[in-house]
Design a protein around this motif. Sequence first.
Motif, mmCIF file in Angstrom:
data_model
loop_
_atom_site.group_PDB
_atom_site.id
_atom_site.type_symbol
_atom_site.label_atom_id
_atom_site.label_comp_id
_atom_site.label_asym_id
_atom_site.label_seq_id
_atom_site.Cartn_x
_atom_site.Cartn_y
_atom_site.Cartn_z
ATOM 1 N N VAL A 79 7.774 -36.150 -11.784
ATOM 2 C CA VAL A 79 8.606 -35.722 -10.653
ATOM 3 C C VAL A 79 9.076 -36.924 -9.857
ATOM 4 O O VAL A 79 8.265 -37.738 -9.390
ATOM 5 N N ARG A 80 10.380 -37.052 -9.698
ATOM 6 C CA ARG A 80 10.979 -38.143 -8.916
ATOM 7 C C ARG A 80 11.403 -37.663 -7.529
ATOM 8 O O ARG A 80 11.392 -38.435 -6.568
ATOM 9 N N HIS A 81 11.798 -36.395 -7.413
ATOM 10 C CA HIS A 81 12.225 -35.855 -6.121
ATOM 11 C C HIS A 81 11.524 -34.519 -5.864
ATOM 12 O O HIS A 81 11.413 -33.691 -6.784
ATOM 13 N N VAL A 82 11.073 -34.324 -4.644
ATOM 14 C CA VAL A 82 10.557 -33.037 -4.191
ATOM 15 C C VAL A 82 11.601 -32.433 -3.257
ATOM 16 O O VAL A 82 11.993 -33.057 -2.268
ATOM 17 N N VAL A 83 12.059 -31.238 -3.610
ATOM 18 C CA VAL A 83 13.123 -30.568 -2.859
ATOM 19 C C VAL A 83 12.560 -29.292 -2.248
ATOM 20 O O VAL A 83 12.089 -28.411 -2.965
ATOM 21 N N ASP A 99 4.866 -22.006 -4.872
ATOM 22 C CA ASP A 99 5.622 -21.611 -6.058
ATOM 23 C C ASP A 99 6.767 -22.606 -6.211
ATOM 24 O O ASP A 99 7.489 -22.882 -5.242
ATOM 25 N N TYR A 100 6.935 -23.158 -7.417
ATOM 26 C CA TYR A 100 7.946 -24.190 -7.602
ATOM 27 C C TYR A 100 8.450 -24.196 -9.039
ATOM 28 O O TYR A 100 7.848 -23.612 -9.941
ATOM 29 N N THR A 101 9.585 -24.865 -9.218
ATOM 30 C CA THR A 101 10.139 -25.107 -10.547
ATOM 31 C C THR A 101 10.306 -26.617 -10.731
ATOM 32 O O THR A 101 10.388 -27.374 -9.756
ATOM 33 N N VAL A 102 10.380 -27.054 -11.979
ATOM 34 C CA VAL A 102 10.648 -28.453 -12.303
ATOM 35 C C VAL A 102 11.763 -28.486 -13.338
ATOM 36 O O VAL A 102 11.662 -27.852 -14.390
ATOM 37 N N ASP A 103 12.837 -29.205 -13.028
ATOM 38 C CA ASP A 103 13.946 -29.363 -13.971
ATOM 39 C C ASP A 103 13.653 -30.527 -14.917
ATOM 40 O O ASP A 103 13.205 -31.598 -14.479
ATOM 41 N N ASP A 104 13.922 -30.307 -16.187
ATOM 42 C CA ASP A 104 13.668 -31.325 -17.209
ATOM 43 C C ASP A 104 14.844 -32.309 -17.230
ATOM 44 O O ASP A 104 15.833 -32.131 -17.940
ATOM 45 N N CYS A 126 12.710 -36.085 -12.829
ATOM 46 C CA CYS A 126 12.691 -34.634 -12.640
ATOM 47 C C CYS A 126 12.599 -34.242 -11.168
ATOM 48 O O CYS A 126 11.740 -34.754 -10.433
ATOM 49 N N PRO A 127 13.444 -33.307 -10.722
ATOM 50 C CA PRO A 127 13.282 -32.746 -9.383
ATOM 51 C C PRO A 127 12.338 -31.541 -9.413
ATOM 52 O O PRO A 127 12.415 -30.709 -10.311
ATOM 53 N N LEU A 128 11.441 -31.493 -8.458
ATOM 54 C CA LEU A 128 10.564 -30.341 -8.268
ATOM 55 C C LEU A 128 11.078 -29.584 -7.057
ATOM 56 O O LEU A 128 11.189 -30.148 -5.959
ATOM 57 N N THR A 129 11.406 -28.304 -7.239
ATOM 58 C CA THR A 129 11.978 -27.488 -6.168
ATOM 59 C C THR A 129 10.959 -26.460 -5.693
ATOM 60 O O THR A 129 10.514 -25.602 -6.461
ATOM 61 N N VAL A 130 10.579 -26.572 -4.430
ATOM 62 C CA VAL A 130 9.623 -25.643 -3.828
ATOM 63 C C VAL A 130 10.358 -24.360 -3.447
ATOM 64 O O VAL A 130 11.317 -24.383 -2.678
ATOM 65 N N ARG A 131 9.901 -23.221 -3.981
ATOM 66 C CA ARG A 131 10.532 -21.936 -3.694
ATOM 67 C C ARG A 131 9.756 -21.127 -2.662
ATOM 68 O O ARG A 131 10.327 -20.289 -1.959
#
Length: 431
Positions: A286-290, A244-249, A258-263
Amino acid sequence: MGDDVQQGPGRGVEIRAITRDELADWDRAIALGFMRPHVAPAREWREALFEPGRMLGAFDHEAPGADGRPRCVATFRSFDTGLTVPGGALLPVDAVTAVTVNSTHRRRGLLSGMMRHDLAAARERGSAAAILIAAEYNIYGRFGFGSAAPLAGLRVDVLRSGGIRAGLPVHEGHRIDFATPAEFRELGPGLHERWRPTQPGAIGRFDAWWRLRAGEIDLPGFDRKQGFTAFHRTADGTLTGMIDYTVDDKWDGAYPDCPLTVRDFVALDRKTANALWRFVFSVDWVRHVVAANLGPGDPLPLLLNDPRGARSHEEAADFTWLRLLDLPAAFDARRYEAPGRLVLDVTDREGWTAGRWALQAAADGTGRIVRTEEPADLALDTARLATLYLGGGSAAALADAGLLTELTPGAAVRADTLLRTARAPWNQDSF
């Protein structure tokens, strides 16, 4: 209960279990305690969690509210869950949460009164230990809690890392599909329960947890925007993983940044985990995976073409704290990766785990701890023993820091051989 644990000047503050019709006052006290008075009342969430006798409040009779009733000035809640211990067994534990004391009523023993009442009741119910998430490091050691399962997150620069290495093993014929919130709610709990015994330090997720994250319950102040949930299935349709993740525009001019944040990340096996990470690193823009909360020692950096593209997340710290309440139940439940024997001299302010104990593990991985009169190899308090219990702490490091005492030369290294585990403890869920 109130007469036994009243605290404060003039004995005007009573600590007791709240009733259902006091949930609104209790919720207001939590908002003040966490310094969030602007947050709307969380009526639906409190109702979903209410369990008679497990929500405590401190009520000031000398400062009533506008309705004339005593004002709630401190809060405390606990619930029963299972904690995965090395070997996969679920240890019954008391999970402590919602601990607040209004700033107007600090230094009156309210936290001590609530904590001691709850831990004593937990022992009577048969809980072998208690757990909590500590907002501040120096609060809970005095109650016998020790840091036992830290979190270790990562930030990965996708371009610098070069993405996931080619050729990592995955399930032949697997597929990854997006899931609706309803599918997440229906299939997520079963998947998590299959995963939980594989990870020391993991805990259960109660029904309201799933309802909240599926959007079925409203919790003011819980800013969870709609994200993306994807399920991993093997060729025969077996569900083996979920992310489950979100992506900030976010854009740098005309270039995506865009950072993709793994929840949430659940994988039943290494092949599933490899496939899910490959999927994450293939998302466009996506440039960063967090991933703020991963287990210590997670192999993700080693899956990258350039591990230097990963760095520690700034929130990496101690996370889950443990308080042992019943040593025989706790140490008999876990498994041991090496045989050995060690005699411990344990101190405990409450007396629950105090004394001389002989811990012995057999070659088949079973172990037990019993009282003994033999000379001790190590002297330590129950909080430090809790740090070692799940297999993630280092007795040698604690000895070097002066936090336990070697009474027999080499005993700390022997303790690490006996207690440490190849898979570090990790709990991915706040509570």
